[in-house]
Design a protein around this motif. Sequence first.
Motif, PDB file in Angstrom:
ATOM      1  N   ARG A 154      38.084 -41.458  22.272  1.00 55.63           N
ATOM      2  CA  ARG A 154      38.611 -40.681  21.146  1.00 55.63           C
ATOM      3  C   ARG A 154      37.764 -39.429  20.894  1.00 55.63           C
ATOM      4  O   ARG A 154      38.299 -38.352  20.588  1.00 55.63           O
ATOM      5  N   CYS A 191      38.698 -36.915  23.562  1.00 54.04           N
ATOM      6  CA  CYS A 191      39.998 -36.300  23.274  1.00 54.04           C
ATOM      7  C   CYS A 191      39.883 -35.256  22.171  1.00 54.04           C
ATOM      8  O   CYS A 191      40.492 -34.174  22.247  1.00 54.04           O
ATOM      9  N   SER A 213      47.725 -32.471  26.185  1.00 50.77           N
ATOM     10  CA  SER A 213      48.758 -33.493  25.965  1.00 50.77           C
ATOM     11  C   SER A 213      48.872 -34.442  27.145  1.00 50.77           C
ATOM     12  O   SER A 213      49.242 -35.606  26.991  1.00 50.77           O
ATOM     13  N   GLU A 214      48.551 -33.918  28.343  1.00 50.15           N
ATOM     14  CA  GLU A 214      48.651 -34.737  29.559  1.00 50.15           C
ATOM     15  C   GLU A 214      47.379 -35.541  29.799  1.00 50.15           C
ATOM     16  O   GLU A 214      47.426 -36.704  30.219  1.00 50.15           O
ATOM     17  N   ASN A 249      45.160 -38.161  25.536  1.00 50.14           N
ATOM     18  CA  ASN A 249      45.880 -38.894  24.505  1.00 50.14           C
ATOM     19  C   ASN A 249      44.930 -39.931  23.908  1.00 50.14           C
ATOM     20  O   ASN A 249      44.546 -40.888  24.580  1.00 50.14           O
ATOM     21  N   ASP A 251      45.243 -42.335  22.007  1.00 49.82           N
ATOM     22  CA  ASP A 251      45.768 -43.695  21.814  1.00 49.82           C
ATOM     23  C   ASP A 251      45.897 -44.485  23.116  1.00 49.82           C
ATOM     24  O   ASP A 251      46.133 -45.696  23.079  1.00 49.82           O
TER      25      ASP A 251
END
Length: 953
Positions: A108, A111, A121-122, A125, A127
């Motif tokens: 996290r 990110c 976005s690719e 992520n 999550d």
Amino acid sequence: MAKKLIEVALPLAAINEASAREKSIRHGHPSTLHLWWARRPLAAARAVLFAQLVDDPSAHPEIYPTEEDQHEERERLFRIIEELVKWENTTNQKLFESANEEIRKSWRLTCAENASHPRASELFNPDILPAFHDPFAGGGAIPLEAQRLGLESYASDLNPVAVLINKAMIEIPPKFANKAPINPTAMEKTGVLEGKYSGAKGLAADVSYYGNRMREEAERRIGQFYPKITITSEMTLERPDLFKYQGESLTVIAYLWTRTVHSPNPAYSKIEVPLISSCALSTKAGKEAWVDPVIREDQSGYDFKVRIGGKPRIEGTVKRSGGGTCIMSGAPMPFEYLRAEGKAGRMGSRLMAIVCEGDRGRVYLSPTTEQEELALKSEPLWKPELALPDEALGFRVQLYGMNTFGDLFTSRQLLALTTFSDLIPEIIAEVERDAIAAGWSNDEEGLALGGIGAKAYAQAVGVYLGFVIDRIADRCSSIVTWDTSRSSTRNTFSRQAIAMTWDFAEVNPFSDSTGSISGAVGGLTEMLERLLPAKKGFSTQSAAQSQQISNLKAVSTDPPYYDNIGYADLADFFYVWLRQSLASIYREIFATLAVPKADELVATPYRHGSKANAEEFFMRGMTDAMAQLSNLSHPAIPVTIYYAFKQSETDEKSGTSSTGWETFLEAVLTAGFKISGTWPMRTELSNRMVGNGSNALASSIVLVCRKREESARIATRGEFISALRIEMPVAFARMQETNIAPVDLAQASIGPGMAIFTSFSKVINADGERVSVKEALSLINQTLDEVIAEQEGDFDGDTRWAISWFEQYGFDAGEFGVAETLSKAKNTSISGVVEGGIATSGQGKVRLLRPSELDEKWDPSSDKRLSAWEALHQLIRVLQAEAEVDAARLVAKLGSTADACLELAYRLYVVSERKGRASDGLLYNSLVQSWKEILTLKGSIDVGNSGAQDSLF
């Protein structure tokens, strides 16, 4: 991208200790599923993956602003790793969930820090964790541990045996996780109590049930070929030790055979004489037994008699050097003669002893004609006709007329294996019927099509039963030998080879001892019960040079090591049986008659025509494979690559160096990687270090790699050396901070050194030629020596003299004049070092005192001439003679002087290693390895203010 823990520090001692311990664990270990050569320890794989996925605290100065904060957080992560690597925690679901949360926490943060990345976005992520891939999956340890840590796991390999092993480890169990067993016995007892069967326990219960069904049916069909032996009164007359068994029928464990050839003496040419490597049957104290080849009075032949107690009358009839001796005439039988007999089809076999299960021990019996004839008249309906390789690493049996894999088995062994193999389709059909009766979906989608109904489940059970056959085959060939020290069998692949055996053990698969079907089923069941299939897994057949599976995945892998193991040739031994049993389930995997070999990344000269061609093939193929990883793997996560290390790959002058090592590194660098860490993973027990000499090395080195920036510039040799001298002291200090063992220091130091070397597009000499990997390794090694030597200036004069003296003489005596001259250069005197309690002088000689010779009543608080040398060796004395708690008390008294002791231990280990003084090196290595525990104990010791001093100087 954020620096990962593995790029900075690791708790190597804990990882190596757990890896070494794991070698002695069998029950429940994945190695009991199916044999694989050079399998990575689970502990090492687990620790490497965790450290590869978790950020180092230094990557987040906003959270951990000071070095102290970073050190504290690093230590917390170390404690997690130290728990993860323990075998007892393999099934600790809560521990793995907390480890997964640490991985997610780092992910996290990564990110968030890359939210503005063009491909955010690719790639980022928060999550969803990146999936994992191992392109050289082999025995499956690394993909299994990635799955256990909570990652979706992908495994690929060119070798179909490896692909199937990985399917059984990571792909099949998640499909049927948390399901109750469907066998009739379980249904009667538990109904559908799903909760009782977490993980793969339900699958394990069914494999156990149907595996025993396979045994029962096989014994009904061919059990008459393995009859029990009744102890008669006639037998007890000759062997009084058998009296307690009179009238009993004993189960045979193994039949011990010897190969035979016709006597080279014309007078005995019709007699097949034995080739016995050892007449001993048991060498256990008080349980000695041996076989005696007794020549008949009429010279018509010989008979085997088992004797109890004492030593064999003759050692054997064949030796490793020289060949054999005819037992009838004494005529020599050189290996040329034995090979000629074998190739002509004139090599036979004779039963020389039978081993039965007795009352808390083995019972050795003389053979009978009936038992021998029973074995020889068994006729299998099929045998593997796949040809053995004409020439391959580790294969020698072809020289003696064994030309196919079927020739490695006796006729009775083939009968047993083919019977088991023929039963698998029948058992699969039975499982499918029972699954449907238990309410499972009656569809037609098998495992290969992704099915999860009754048909797929039945095939899954069949896959594990196919592995049972392979486990039996490993103990059921004529390459298997009898271990006289353990009174048990060695398996076919006790080495990574198929070597010729002169006498061999034929196990009874229907006994309950080693090599039995019950043992194979039980071991496999225990392994399945310990799996935690939390995430999906996928296993695919693919060549590493061209695979695309690594795309945006975390990667850790253990590639083939240069020319050390011929995986494909060896795997054919198992492939022939798996293909016979399971080809209808996985048609694509078993599409070829043999394991594919043309693209196997091993430098085998026989396959490529010459050593040079083999090396070129390996280099080209490994470079392509590494390039795939460099280009495809997730940019935020470094790639970790295991390199199988050999002890000969280091020397005093150039450090870590060998053709295989350099070739492999060249492939990694050419592929576009830069190296940010190298960590030695030792899987041998620490007590082997003395036997191995001072250069005790890792059994593998883990390379930590990242893609090199396209903007990387060219550097001169001088710039490279300057960078080494700036960066290596910092890296070395950090390693000392983590208490890395001195024995691992040289290998671990390659990491920061190669990180500098590989950060440049290339490094050139003054003449414009590129600096080779070998030269770079040598320069790194030299710089490390300089860094360690520079610490010498911080020591007191007595210690600096002792270091120089130790380099020349160790703990041996030298001339007083030489010692006195050296002392002047170090600003001390011989009388001073003698007064300081570290040396002795007399009769024109000077000698350093060994730790065991030091004053046992020594107290640093009252020592008026305290030296780091004396403090270190007193610590070693206390640690050897007493315990870590006493060493901790001494460290508490020493105060900051203890830090100098640790630095000095590293320095003296390097000296010992360079001088080939293994026992001396062990002293310093052992102290460093105990240091963390000593400091922990020190924290609970109160020395008050009774003389503990803050500093030496």
